[in-house]
Design an enzyme around this catalytic site. Structure first.
Site, PDB file in Angstrom:
ATOM      1  N   GLY A 139      12.205  17.347 -18.625  1.00 60.12           N
ATOM      2  CA  GLY A 139      11.916  16.019 -18.088  1.00 60.12           C
ATOM      3  C   GLY A 139      12.428  15.898 -16.667  1.00 60.12           C
ATOM      4  CB  SER A 140      13.126  12.928 -14.611  1.00 62.79           C
ATOM      5  OG  SER A 140      14.287  12.350 -15.161  1.00 62.79           O
ATOM      6  N   GLY A 174      18.063  14.961 -16.538  1.00 66.95           N
ATOM      7  CA  GLY A 174      18.677  16.278 -16.772  1.00 66.95           C
ATOM      8  C   GLY A 174      20.119  16.310 -16.302  1.00 66.95           C
ATOM      9  CD  GLU A 187      10.586  23.267 -16.944  1.00 66.44           C
ATOM     10  OE1 GLU A 187      10.642  23.297 -15.692  1.00 66.44           O
ATOM     11  OE2 GLU A 187       9.685  22.701 -17.562  1.00 66.44           O
ATOM     12  CB  CYS A 215       7.208  21.000 -14.297  1.00 69.49           C
ATOM     13  SG  CYS A 215       7.405  20.345 -15.877  1.00 69.49           S
ATOM     14  CD  GLN A 218       5.483   8.673 -13.294  1.00 65.79           C
ATOM     15  OE1 GLN A 218       6.672   8.346 -13.289  1.00 65.79           O
ATOM     16  NE2 GLN A 218       5.027   9.609 -12.484  1.00 65.79           N
TER      17      GLN A 218
END
Ligand code: UN1
Length: 495
Positions: free
Chosen positions: A228-229, A233, A250, A284, A331
């Site tokens: 995720g973001s 993280g 990740e 990503c 978003q």
């Protein structure tokens, strides 16, 4: 009233103790509610972790080939249900049906591949320095795994975490992104049908703060696996570090395609368009920078603009749609803000740059495919992850300068180069500081048999998929068997 979906704890589908739910809305059509899902809390997490704890001894004692057999069944069922899983996914998160089929296929591939690990889980046998002594290393489960997964690959990414975790003998609690709980409910139902014992896999839906954080902080959880973001993280990393927990992260990317003056420009255009606007730029691995040699930058820009204008936006279930909506309104606002930032920084907007509101788009979170030219590589639109259909073209003078620009980023996930010069291609492989590099292909489309992940701020050194995933989800045990019948002393009995 829309359909109600429950959590899955200890083999039972049950409501959250909160008594509250949240709605799952189609981003291509805000009038369509796909269902109501449990707005869970810490109490539900505690119950799920207890179930995982109770199931752990039996599951880790189950021979790994038997664990693998259940997972083969999961792969078969995913294959059988591929179409309906893909359709639910398009309705839930918007990407076009070809891509959601691909998402399910990625999970099928990963699951077949990793189920086979049940009969491998390779360790090492090495010689001992002493006589009559045997040395080997074996893989052990880590214990209880919390998996926190994103909305952009709602079945593929959960499979990257759950399947290797399960084959290694761990038990799991998963929290899907609040935008895509349905796909993960569907996946968990497949696991249930395949015969996964109660408690081995538990699902708790809800927010990051009410569910994700308790899953991270719970003292019985041994490993947190998160995609995720970067901001989230970082919160997970510091919580895990404080509590001496393992974690694999990740996170973001700012992936670039270099286009050299000897490139096949038609091929490069297809690669950039697919990388930048596929999944509406919400990968990503999405291409968000094009580093183009000054000799071809003008022509390439024109070709990209012409091609971008042909893309058809709309409902991803319609076969002619090329680009679906963004995941939600926040978003869309974020993407639009970045477009304003790009304009203010002096980048040249050459196509797009606005929310898309035509007749196929009026009820959803659509945004026009957007290209900026004349971008300087230090501009925010060339440094920060936008996660939308926006690509920045940065002119360069040489291959060496292009590599420097690609590497001048806090992220290091995916990179690509279009060139016909084999020497330059290999130099790119050597010098691009990213976890993945493509030659004459776009930045997206990683295959599951290779490690997936990135350098620098993209992650914390781990790789998912392939056999690399086993390093996340297992612990090494080194075993020494002394059959000499005497006390032998390693290192000391040296001469
Ligand atoms: C992601 O965007 O988090 O390589 C995953 C790809 C896909 C996976 C993307 N196979 O683009």
């Amino acid at each position: 009233m829309s359909k109600l979906f429950n959590n899955y704890i200890n083999g039972k589908w049950k409501a959250s103790s909160s008594g509250e739910t949240f709605e799952n809305i189609n981003p291509a059509n805000h009038n369509e509610v796909l269902g109501r899902f449990q707005k869970s809390n810490k109490k539900d997490v505690n119950e799920a972790v207890s179930a995982a704890e109770e199931a752990l001894p039996k599951w880790r004692a189950t021979p790994a080939p038997k664990r693998g057999e259940i997972l083969f069944k999961v792969a078969e069922l995913l294959l059988q249900q591929k179409e309906s899983l893909a359709q639910d996914m398009t309705r839930e998160m918007g990407k076009v049906i070809g891509e959601t089929r691909g998402d399910v296929q990625e999970a099928i591939d990963l699951t077949y591949y990793t189920a086979g690990e049940g009969r491998r889980l390779l360790g090492e046998t090495v010689p001992s320095e002493l006589k009559n002594k045997f040395c080997m290393s074996v893989r052990m489960p880590v214990g209880i795994v919390s998996a926190i997964t994103p909305w952009n690959f709602p079945i593929a990414i959960p499979s990257w975490k759950l399947v290797p975790a399960l084959v290694c003998g761990n038990t799991v609690v998963i929290k899907p992104a609040t935008d895509t709980p349905l796909s993960v409910v569907n996946f968990v139902k497949v696991c249930e049908k395949a015969g996964l014992p109660p408690g081995v896999l538990n699902l708790v839906t809800g927010s990051g703060s009410e569910v994700g954080m308790p899953m991270t902080e719970h003292d019985k959880v041994n490993l947190v696996s998160f995609t995720g973001s970067t901001d989230t993280g970082a919160v997970i990393a510091s919580s895990c570090a404080k509590n001496m927990k393992q974690y694999s992260l990740e996170m973001g990317g700012k992936n670039a395609i270099i286009v050299m003056d000897d490139a096949d420009l038609d091929l490069a255009v297809e690669g950039v368009i697919f990388g930048a606007f596929g999944t509406t730029g919400q990968r990503c691995t999405a291409c968000s920078r094009v580093i183009a040699h000054k000799k071809i930058v003008k022509k390439l820009t024109e070709m990209l603009v012409t091609r971008a204008k042909t893309l058809k936006l709309g409902d991803g279930l319609k076969p002619k749609t090329d680009v679906g909506p963004l995941i939600n309104e926040s978003q869309r606002t974020k993407v639009d803000n970045y477009v304003q930032i790009g304009k203010n920084e002096g980048a040249k907007l050459v196509t797009g740059g606005n929310p898309a509101t035509g007749k196929d788009c009026k009820n959803g979170s659509f945004y026009q495919p957007t290209i900026f030219a004349d971008v300087a590589h230090k501009m925010r639109i060339a440094q920060e992850e936008i996660f939308g259909p926006v690509v920045a073209i940065i002119p360069c003078n040489s291959f060496e300068q292009a590599v420097k620009i690609v590497n001048d980023s806090k992220f290091g996930l995916s990179s690509a180069i279009y060139t016909r010069d084999v020497n330059r291609a290999f130099k790119a492989i050597e010098t691009l500081d990213t976890g993945i590099t493509y030659i004459n292909a776009s930045t997206i489309g990683a295959e599951i048999q290779l490690p997936f992940g990135g350098t620098k701020g993209t992650g914390n050194g781990h790789r998912e998929a392939g056999t690399a995933a086993l390093e996340i989800f297992s612990e090494w045990k080194s075993v020494y068997v002394d059959y000499s019948g005497t006390l032998q002393k390693a290192q000391i009995e040296h001469d």
